[in-house]
Motif scaffolding. Structure first.
Motif, PDB file in Angstrom:
ATOM      1  N   GLY A 195       0.829  -1.210   0.000  1.00  0.00           N
ATOM      2  CA  GLY A 195       0.000   0.000   0.000  1.00  0.00           C
ATOM      3  C   GLY A 195       0.854   1.246   0.000  1.00  0.00           C
ATOM      4  O   GLY A 195       0.390   2.330  -0.343  1.00  0.00           O
ATOM      5  N   SER A 196       2.118   1.122   0.404  1.00  0.00           N
ATOM      6  CA  SER A 196       3.077   2.221   0.339  1.00  0.00           C
ATOM      7  C   SER A 196       3.517   2.410  -1.105  1.00  0.00           C
ATOM      8  O   SER A 196       3.184   1.614  -1.979  1.00  0.00           O
ATOM      9  N   ASN A 197       4.296   3.475  -1.352  1.00  0.00           N
ATOM     10  CA  ASN A 197       4.764   3.733  -2.709  1.00  0.00           C
ATOM     11  C   ASN A 197       6.188   3.232  -2.863  1.00  0.00           C
ATOM     12  O   ASN A 197       7.022   3.423  -1.981  1.00  0.00           O
ATOM     13  N   HIS A 198       6.483   2.578  -3.986  1.00  0.00           N
ATOM     14  CA  HIS A 198       7.827   2.034  -4.152  1.00  0.00           C
ATOM     15  C   HIS A 198       8.761   2.951  -4.948  1.00  0.00           C
ATOM     16  O   HIS A 198       9.926   2.592  -5.191  1.00  0.00           O
ATOM     17  N   VAL A 199       8.306   4.123  -5.352  1.00  0.00           N
ATOM     18  CA  VAL A 199       9.186   5.100  -5.995  1.00  0.00           C
ATOM     19  C   VAL A 199       9.805   5.932  -4.884  1.00  0.00           C
ATOM     20  O   VAL A 199       9.156   6.795  -4.293  1.00  0.00           O
ATOM     21  N   LEU A 200      11.087   5.642  -4.568  1.00  0.00           N
ATOM     22  CA  LEU A 200      11.727   6.140  -3.360  1.00  0.00           C
ATOM     23  C   LEU A 200      13.071   6.787  -3.671  1.00  0.00           C
ATOM     24  O   LEU A 200      13.698   6.479  -4.689  1.00  0.00           O
ATOM     25  N   PRO A 201      13.560   7.661  -2.777  1.00  0.00           N
ATOM     26  CA  PRO A 201      14.849   8.322  -3.019  1.00  0.00           C
ATOM     27  C   PRO A 201      16.018   7.356  -2.893  1.00  0.00           C
ATOM     28  O   PRO A 201      16.052   6.511  -2.004  1.00  0.00           O
ATOM     29  N   THR A 202      16.980   7.480  -3.809  1.00  0.00           N
ATOM     30  CA  THR A 202      18.163   6.626  -3.836  1.00  0.00           C
ATOM     31  C   THR A 202      19.420   7.471  -3.669  1.00  0.00           C
ATOM     32  O   THR A 202      19.362   8.703  -3.645  1.00  0.00           O
ATOM     33  N   GLY A 203      20.564   6.790  -3.570  1.00  0.00           N
ATOM     34  CA  GLY A 203      21.845   7.487  -3.567  1.00  0.00           C
ATOM     35  C   GLY A 203      22.055   8.425  -2.400  1.00  0.00           C
ATOM     36  O   GLY A 203      22.796   9.397  -2.502  1.00  0.00           O
TER      37      GLY A 203
END
Length: 440
Positions: free
Chosen positions: A377-385
């Protein structure tokens, strides 16, 4: 296969930690030089450039840059029933979580007759990018589209690379997911050229395209490779972007109570995304470290994407990091700022509350990153690096803006007029004060 970094007994500054911890080498600067001519070509030549670039990079020249509506519906009809049921469940869960994210308007009565309101307003139009290189990502369609819909965005466009084995159209599963979500504006355009098309719009080149192929958008979101990240950097300021997303990352903070099989499986699950994917285990237990190394060897040999996983685990971006205790481990993971952080320790929920930098936190042995990729239910587009130090994952907030509305009556303005004039004179901007005096 995977290296070890022993930080036990070492007192390190934040700078030293950042220099020591593994990280994927992502040269966005060099990619930007390569991408700039692509962005310029799309801006100048529209559909002609998009077809030429598809032929060059994707090995196919699409007949239809904008996917026909009947192709989207055909993809929905052809969707495997089990996959459709899984997508519908994912959509439902993601929609439930994102419906709760919409920020509330508010009104503040600063003084009698003096009111400041704040309204949250969705952007007019968004461009949502869905990758299609080493894998295809219908789940990314869900994450991008549902967040934008929950924000109230009125115009949504999706772009995904054309596939040679699908007649120059995007992946059938990507098209079907768009259909399930009610999205009918879908483009067979990939990579940096899709970002350019969204930012500047594109003119058509024939009856299949129409006079205007794609109107410019206000915000571009979605994951992608280094060239997509570079294109986002180039158009930032023309449009808003979510982030310059890099290769995926998983970090796991674990003590001796963690199950080595679970830990190894989760590291492999993210390593199969990309040879540059980062898999990092931070642990207080030498015994667990050895057990995980053994399990990794077994799993890599049997997994479908073994070569890709092997390269990711053996790369400089992946390691097992040994720490003195959980406090030391928290210091390390907070410095690292992982895209995905699993906590597999005693009292994992309490440990998770002490994490200050992570895109998303997965608590306990039954909350693996794979759950968040598809069905949490959370979003998988997340900050990287390391961007989790200052950035959030994709959500409703990515598509709305705060607009302040100021309303004072005559008495309320008169009550502060002398003070406004004093500040205007102090800043040597007397016309500001004169604009106040003109009302009285």
């Amino acid at each position: 296969m995977i290296s070890r970094i022993d930080l036990r007994g070492r007192s390190m500054s934040r700078r030293e930690l950042l220099e020591t911890l593994p990280r994927a080498e992502l040269d966005v600067e060099s990619a930007t030089e390569q991408v700039a001519p692509i962005v310029a070509s799309v801006r100048a030549h529209g559909a002609v450039a998009l077809r030429d670039l598809a032929e060059r990079f994707d090995g196919v020249r699409p007949k239809h840059l904008r996917v026909p509506a009947d192709a989207i519906q055909a993809a929905v009809r052809g969707l495997d029933p089990l996959v459709r049921a899984a997508l519908e469940e994912s959509i439902s869960r993601v929609r439930t979580v994102h419906a709760a994210q919409r920020p509330a308007d508010f009104t503040v009565e600063v003084a009698p007759g003096a009111q400041v309101r704040q309204r949250w307003v969705p952007v007019r139009r968004v461009g949502l990018y869905v990758p299609g290189g080493l894998a295809v990502y219908p789940s990314s369609v869900v994450m991008n589209v549902v967040a934008a819909q929950a924000a109230g965005v009125g115009s949504l466009a999706v772009a995904s690379p054309p596939q040679r084995d699908n007649g120059g159209l995007p992946s059938p599963d990507v098209l079907a997911t768009c259909g399930l979500l009610g999205i009918d504006e879908v483009y067979a355009v990939g990579g940096a050229q899709a970002i350019a098309m969204f930012a500047y719009g594109a003119a058509g080149a024939g009856p299949a395209d129409g006079e205007t192929l794609c109107e410019p958008v206000d915000v571009i979101t979605g994951p992608g490779n280094v060239y997509v990240a570079a294109a986002k950097r180039l158009v930032r300021g023309v449009v808003g972007i979510d982030a310059e997303a890099g290769p995926t990352e998983i970090a796991i903070l674990a003590d001796g109570t963690a199950d080595a099989t679970h830990v190894a499986a989760d590291l492999v699950s993210q390593a199969e995304h990309d040879p540059l994917a980062a898999a990092v285990l931070v642990t207080t237990s030498v015994e667990l470290a050895g057990a995980v190394e053994s399990k990794l060897s077994d799993r890599v040999e049997s997994t479908a994407n073994a070569e890709r996983v092997m390269r990711a685990l053996a790369g400089p971006q992946s390691a097992i990091v040994l720490v003195d205790n959980l406090e030391h481990g928290l210091e390390v993971v907070n410095a690292y700022g992982a895209e995905h952080l699993e906590i597999q320790t005693v009292d994992a929920a309490a440990v998770a509350e002490q994490v200050t930098s992570a895109g998303a936190i997965f608590v306990g042995p039954y909350s693996p990153v794979s759950l968040g990729d598809y069905m949490a239910g959370s979003n998988h587009v997340l900050p990287t690096g390391g961007c989790a130090h200052f950035a959030s994952g994709l959500g409703v907030h990515s598509f709305v803006r705060a607009i302040q509305v100021i309303e004072y009556d005559s008495g309320a303005l008169a009550a502060v007029s002398d003070r406004i004039v004093a500040l205007a004179d102090a800043e040597r901007l007397p016309a500001h004060g004169e604009a106040i005096r003109a009302r009285f």
